[in-house]
Scaffold this motif. Sequence first.
Motif, PDB file in Angstrom:
ATOM      1  N   ARG A  78       1.668  14.295 -13.190  1.00 31.98           N
ATOM      2  CA  ARG A  78       1.664  14.228 -14.637  1.00 31.98           C
ATOM      3  C   ARG A  78       2.517  13.099 -15.172  1.00 31.98           C
ATOM      4  O   ARG A  78       2.505  12.830 -16.358  1.00 31.98           O
ATOM      5  N   THR A  79       3.319  12.474 -14.346  1.00 34.49           N
ATOM      6  CA  THR A  79       4.212  11.406 -14.816  1.00 34.49           C
ATOM      7  C   THR A  79       3.999  10.183 -13.975  1.00 34.49           C
ATOM      8  O   THR A  79       3.243  10.190 -12.988  1.00 34.49           O
ATOM      9  N   ALA A  80       4.743   9.186 -14.350  1.00 36.86           N
ATOM     10  CA  ALA A  80       4.632   7.923 -13.606  1.00 36.86           C
ATOM     11  C   ALA A  80       5.468   7.921 -12.352  1.00 36.86           C
ATOM     12  O   ALA A  80       5.518   6.939 -11.636  1.00 36.86           O
ATOM     13  N   GLY A  81       6.121   9.016 -12.064  1.00 38.17           N
ATOM     14  CA  GLY A  81       6.961   9.057 -10.874  1.00 38.17           C
ATOM     15  C   GLY A  81       6.156   9.357  -9.639  1.00 38.17           C
ATOM     16  O   GLY A  81       6.347  10.404  -9.016  1.00 38.17           O
ATOM     17  N   VAL A  82       5.245   8.516  -9.341  1.00 37.79           N
ATOM     18  CA  VAL A  82       4.403   8.689  -8.153  1.00 37.79           C
ATOM     19  C   VAL A  82       4.794   7.665  -7.111  1.00 37.79           C
ATOM     20  O   VAL A  82       5.647   6.790  -7.338  1.00 37.79           O
ATOM     21  N   ALA A  83       4.184   7.768  -5.967  1.00 35.86           N
ATOM     22  CA  ALA A  83       4.475   6.811  -4.891  1.00 35.86           C
ATOM     23  C   ALA A  83       4.182   5.400  -5.370  1.00 35.86           C
ATOM     24  O   ALA A  83       3.284   5.165  -6.193  1.00 35.86           O
ATOM     25  N   PRO A  84       4.973   4.396  -4.843  1.00 35.50           N
ATOM     26  CA  PRO A  84       4.802   3.012  -5.317  1.00 35.50           C
ATOM     27  C   PRO A  84       3.380   2.498  -5.168  1.00 35.50           C
ATOM     28  O   PRO A  84       2.873   1.793  -6.041  1.00 35.50           O
ATOM     29  N   ASP A  85       2.704   2.840  -4.014  1.00 38.08           N
ATOM     30  CA  ASP A  85       1.362   2.297  -3.822  1.00 38.08           C
ATOM     31  C   ASP A  85       0.337   2.969  -4.712  1.00 38.08           C
ATOM     32  O   ASP A  85      -0.808   2.536  -4.791  1.00 38.08           O
ATOM     33  N   GLN A  86       0.739   4.097  -5.386  1.00 34.82           N
ATOM     34  CA  GLN A  86      -0.181   4.775  -6.281  1.00 34.82           C
ATOM     35  C   GLN A  86       0.160   4.537  -7.753  1.00 34.82           C
ATOM     36  O   GLN A  86      -0.538   5.034  -8.631  1.00 34.82           O
ATOM     37  N   ARG A  87       1.241   3.784  -7.992  1.00 35.06           N
ATOM     38  CA  ARG A  87       1.695   3.604  -9.356  1.00 35.06           C
ATOM     39  C   ARG A  87       0.644   2.891 -10.199  1.00 35.06           C
ATOM     40  O   ARG A  87       0.376   3.289 -11.343  1.00 35.06           O
ATOM     41  N   GLN A  88       0.084   1.851  -9.644  1.00 34.69           N
ATOM     42  CA  GLN A  88      -0.907   1.092 -10.438  1.00 34.69           C
ATOM     43  C   GLN A  88      -2.130   1.932 -10.747  1.00 34.69           C
ATOM     44  O   GLN A  88      -2.770   1.763 -11.785  1.00 34.69           O
ATOM     45  N   LEU A  89      -2.467   2.889  -9.846  1.00 26.04           N
ATOM     46  CA  LEU A  89      -3.601   3.765 -10.123  1.00 26.04           C
ATOM     47  C   LEU A  89      -3.296   4.690 -11.296  1.00 26.04           C
ATOM     48  O   LEU A  89      -4.172   4.975 -12.124  1.00 26.04           O
ATOM     49  N   PHE A  90      -2.015   5.176 -11.372  1.00 25.33           N
ATOM     50  CA  PHE A  90      -1.618   6.073 -12.459  1.00 25.33           C
ATOM     51  C   PHE A  90      -1.695   5.357 -13.806  1.00 25.33           C
ATOM     52  O   PHE A  90      -1.999   5.962 -14.826  1.00 25.33           O
ATOM     53  N   GLU A  91      -1.439   4.038 -13.762  1.00 24.18           N
ATOM     54  CA  GLU A  91      -1.391   3.275 -15.009  1.00 24.18           C
ATOM     55  C   GLU A  91      -2.785   2.885 -15.511  1.00 24.18           C
ATOM     56  O   GLU A  91      -2.926   2.406 -16.625  1.00 24.18           O
ATOM     57  N   LEU A  96     -13.964   3.784 -14.010  1.00 25.31           N
ATOM     58  CA  LEU A  96     -14.121   3.024 -12.760  1.00 25.31           C
ATOM     59  C   LEU A  96     -13.393   1.703 -12.865  1.00 25.31           C
ATOM     60  O   LEU A  96     -13.477   0.987 -13.879  1.00 25.31           O
ATOM     61  N   HIS A  97     -12.652   1.393 -11.769  1.00 34.31           N
ATOM     62  CA  HIS A  97     -11.893   0.157 -11.730  1.00 34.31           C
ATOM     63  C   HIS A  97     -11.919  -0.413 -10.304  1.00 34.31           C
ATOM     64  O   HIS A  97     -12.261   0.290  -9.344  1.00 34.31           O
ATOM     65  N   VAL A  98     -11.533  -1.663 -10.207  1.00 30.04           N
ATOM     66  CA  VAL A  98     -11.274  -2.300  -8.909  1.00 30.04           C
ATOM     67  C   VAL A  98      -9.783  -2.505  -8.828  1.00 30.04           C
ATOM     68  O   VAL A  98      -9.185  -3.168  -9.685  1.00 30.04           O
ATOM     69  N   ALA A  99      -9.170  -1.917  -7.801  1.00 31.43           N
ATOM     70  CA  ALA A  99      -7.719  -1.968  -7.674  1.00 31.43           C
ATOM     71  C   ALA A  99      -7.339  -2.267  -6.235  1.00 31.43           C
ATOM     72  O   ALA A  99      -8.209  -2.442  -5.358  1.00 31.43           O
ATOM     73  N   SER A 100      -6.001  -2.288  -6.010  1.00 32.97           N
ATOM     74  CA  SER A 100      -5.481  -2.532  -4.666  1.00 32.97           C
ATOM     75  C   SER A 100      -4.726  -1.306  -4.212  1.00 32.97           C
ATOM     76  O   SER A 100      -3.874  -0.781  -4.937  1.00 32.97           O
ATOM     77  N   LEU A 101      -5.007  -0.823  -2.997  1.00 29.37           N
ATOM     78  CA  LEU A 101      -4.357   0.352  -2.443  1.00 29.37           C
ATOM     79  C   LEU A 101      -4.027   0.067  -0.988  1.00 29.37           C
ATOM     80  O   LEU A 101      -4.932  -0.221  -0.195  1.00 29.37           O
ATOM     81  N   GLU A 102      -2.732   0.148  -0.699  1.00 29.48           N
ATOM     82  CA  GLU A 102      -2.238  -0.119   0.656  1.00 29.48           C
ATOM     83  C   GLU A 102      -2.697  -1.472   1.160  1.00 29.48           C
ATOM     84  O   GLU A 102      -3.066  -1.653   2.321  1.00 29.48           O
ATOM     85  N   GLY A 103      -2.700  -2.439   0.256  1.00 30.81           N
ATOM     86  CA  GLY A 103      -3.051  -3.807   0.623  1.00 30.81           C
ATOM     87  C   GLY A 103      -4.535  -4.071   0.749  1.00 30.81           C
ATOM     88  O   GLY A 103      -4.930  -5.163   1.169  1.00 30.81           O
ATOM     89  N   ALA A 120      -7.473  10.454  -8.724  1.00 27.33           N
ATOM     90  CA  ALA A 120      -8.251   9.225  -8.480  1.00 27.33           C
ATOM     91  C   ALA A 120      -9.103   9.432  -7.234  1.00 27.33           C
ATOM     92  O   ALA A 120      -8.634   9.955  -6.221  1.00 27.33           O
ATOM     93  N   ALA A 121     -10.373   8.992  -7.314  1.00 32.97           N
ATOM     94  CA  ALA A 121     -11.278   8.957  -6.157  1.00 32.97           C
ATOM     95  C   ALA A 121     -11.458   7.491  -5.781  1.00 32.97           C
ATOM     96  O   ALA A 121     -11.962   6.702  -6.587  1.00 32.97           O
ATOM     97  N   ALA A 122     -11.031   7.144  -4.577  1.00 33.81           N
ATOM     98  CA  ALA A 122     -11.007   5.737  -4.177  1.00 33.81           C
ATOM     99  C   ALA A 122     -11.847   5.528  -2.911  1.00 33.81           C
ATOM    100  O   ALA A 122     -11.924   6.398  -2.035  1.00 33.81           O
ATOM    101  N   GLN A 123     -12.424   4.336  -2.821  1.00 31.58           N
ATOM    102  CA  GLN A 123     -13.215   3.949  -1.644  1.00 31.58           C
ATOM    103  C   GLN A 123     -12.987   2.464  -1.388  1.00 31.58           C
ATOM    104  O   GLN A 123     -13.078   1.656  -2.318  1.00 31.58           O
ATOM    105  N   PRO A 124     -12.711   2.085  -0.131  1.00 37.62           N
ATOM    106  CA  PRO A 124     -12.476   0.662   0.172  1.00 37.62           C
ATOM    107  C   PRO A 124     -13.700  -0.198  -0.191  1.00 37.62           C
ATOM    108  O   PRO A 124     -14.856   0.178   0.087  1.00 37.62           O
ATOM    109  N   ALA A 125     -13.437  -1.336  -0.789  1.00 45.01           N
ATOM    110  CA  ALA A 125     -14.534  -2.235  -1.198  1.00 45.01           C
ATOM    111  C   ALA A 125     -15.296  -2.767   0.016  1.00 45.01           C
ATOM    112  O   ALA A 125     -16.522  -2.971  -0.047  1.00 45.01           O
ATOM    113  N   SER A 126     -14.590  -2.993   1.135  1.00 41.42           N
ATOM    114  CA  SER A 126     -15.266  -3.515   2.323  1.00 41.42           C
ATOM    115  C   SER A 126     -16.286  -2.518   2.870  1.00 41.42           C
ATOM    116  O   SER A 126     -17.380  -2.898   3.302  1.00 41.42           O
ATOM    117  N   VAL A 127     -15.922  -1.212   2.824  1.00 44.53           N
ATOM    118  CA  VAL A 127     -16.858  -0.193   3.283  1.00 44.53           C
ATOM    119  C   VAL A 127     -18.067  -0.141   2.355  1.00 44.53           C
ATOM    120  O   VAL A 127     -19.218  -0.006   2.797  1.00 44.53           O
TER     121      VAL A 127
END
Length: 457
Positions: A78-91, A96-103, A120-127
């Motif tokens: 419910r807050t922005a206090g999430v893991a660093p690699d998930q912070r941008q997803l919370f924001e 639907l968006h294109v984002a970066s997750l774990e590089g 968030a439901a995420a799927q790698p773009a390469s897959v």
Amino acid sequence: MISSLRGRLFIGLTATIVLTGAIGAIFTYAWAFDEAIEIQDSALIQIASLAQSGSLSVNPPVREIEENAQVQLIELGRTAGVAPDQRQLFELKDGLHVASLEGHEVRVLVGTRSDGSRYAAAQPASVRDDTAEDMAARALLPIIALIPCLLIVTGLVITRSLRPLTQMAGNLDARRADDLHPLPAIDAPTELYSFIASINGLLTRIRLLLDQQRRFIADAAHELRTPITALSLQAENLDAVELPEGARGRVAALRQGMQRTRHLLDQLLALARYEAKPIASEMPQVSLDQTAKEVAADLLSQAADRGIDLGFEIVEPVVVRGEPTILAILIRNLLDNAVRHTPHGGRIDVGVFREDDWAVLQIEDSGPGIPAADLERIFEPFYRGSRPQGEGAGLGLSIVKRIADSLRGEVSLENMTGHDRSGVRAVVRLPLSRALDQPSIIEQPTPSPDPCFRSAS
């Protein structure tokens, strides 16, 4: 440059099919790729809707939903206090968006529940790209398989479409040289009507030209016979006149020249009469053995004057189709040729017999033979060979060849080489007439009462 119409059509249609197939493949690939991306987006939306309704619990916070597609459902809290690699997803805003997750670049769908928690439901773009490319490639398979099938069908259609033209060419090649009947237009494609009409017009003009030529030859030969005969009679009358020795030699040379000219005119008249006859299938049935006996009987006195033994070795009853006059000309020319080239005291053997489906006329002489260099040209009109003898005009064997061809037969000359015999063997083969009941096997030749028949020795 390709000169074949079939080749031009095939190459042109092949290029059209391949180019059209390539353009269609490009558009199909792009369309299938976009459709595959949209399908995967729809899958993310369905997973997100399940998470929104609580049908899918996110426990642990990151859950693998689809192993093969590598889709993850992530609980953002419910807050922005999430893991660093998930912070941008919370924001990110919901959607639907294109984002970066774990590089890695991912396609993500972010949503918010009624209690304020986010997911968030995420799927790698390469897959996603690999899946879309695979689906697009599968969509191309029908087009790739269709192109060679179309090429095969195109080749078959071209071959079948040009078959009437090929058959027409084959029919023309199979025709005899003097067969100038019009080409039939029945069952021919309409595109060939003008072509057939042009060929028929040409055949008509050629037939008229040949008819004029035959009439001219016949008329000229007939008109020339009268003065030649008169000159011959005048030359014979000079035998009773006392002439110097030199003058008698010149008169003899004159008589020989007129005799040769008269023989040439007779051959030209025979050729004109032959060419005016119908084709073999329209001719009556003739007894070849009887015709040969009659011609040989006419030449017996001429052969006797030269001390030549002329007779039959074998005579079998055979029936062929042909005009009696034409067959008599054929046999007379061969016998006359043998008599003129057989030395004094020589021998001429004649045979008429059946061989399989052929009626065979065979004439053997004891002359000097034909030089090997002349055998290939011996049937050419006016060709007298490299060592001409007598008063021949070089038309006799040419007429024999043309008559044999018109009767669907064949004629050949060969030199006989052996310890006991030399000379020329002339063989004429003509198709047997099927209309009469002829014996299939003749065990022994039946001797003829004709005086020119001799027993085999």
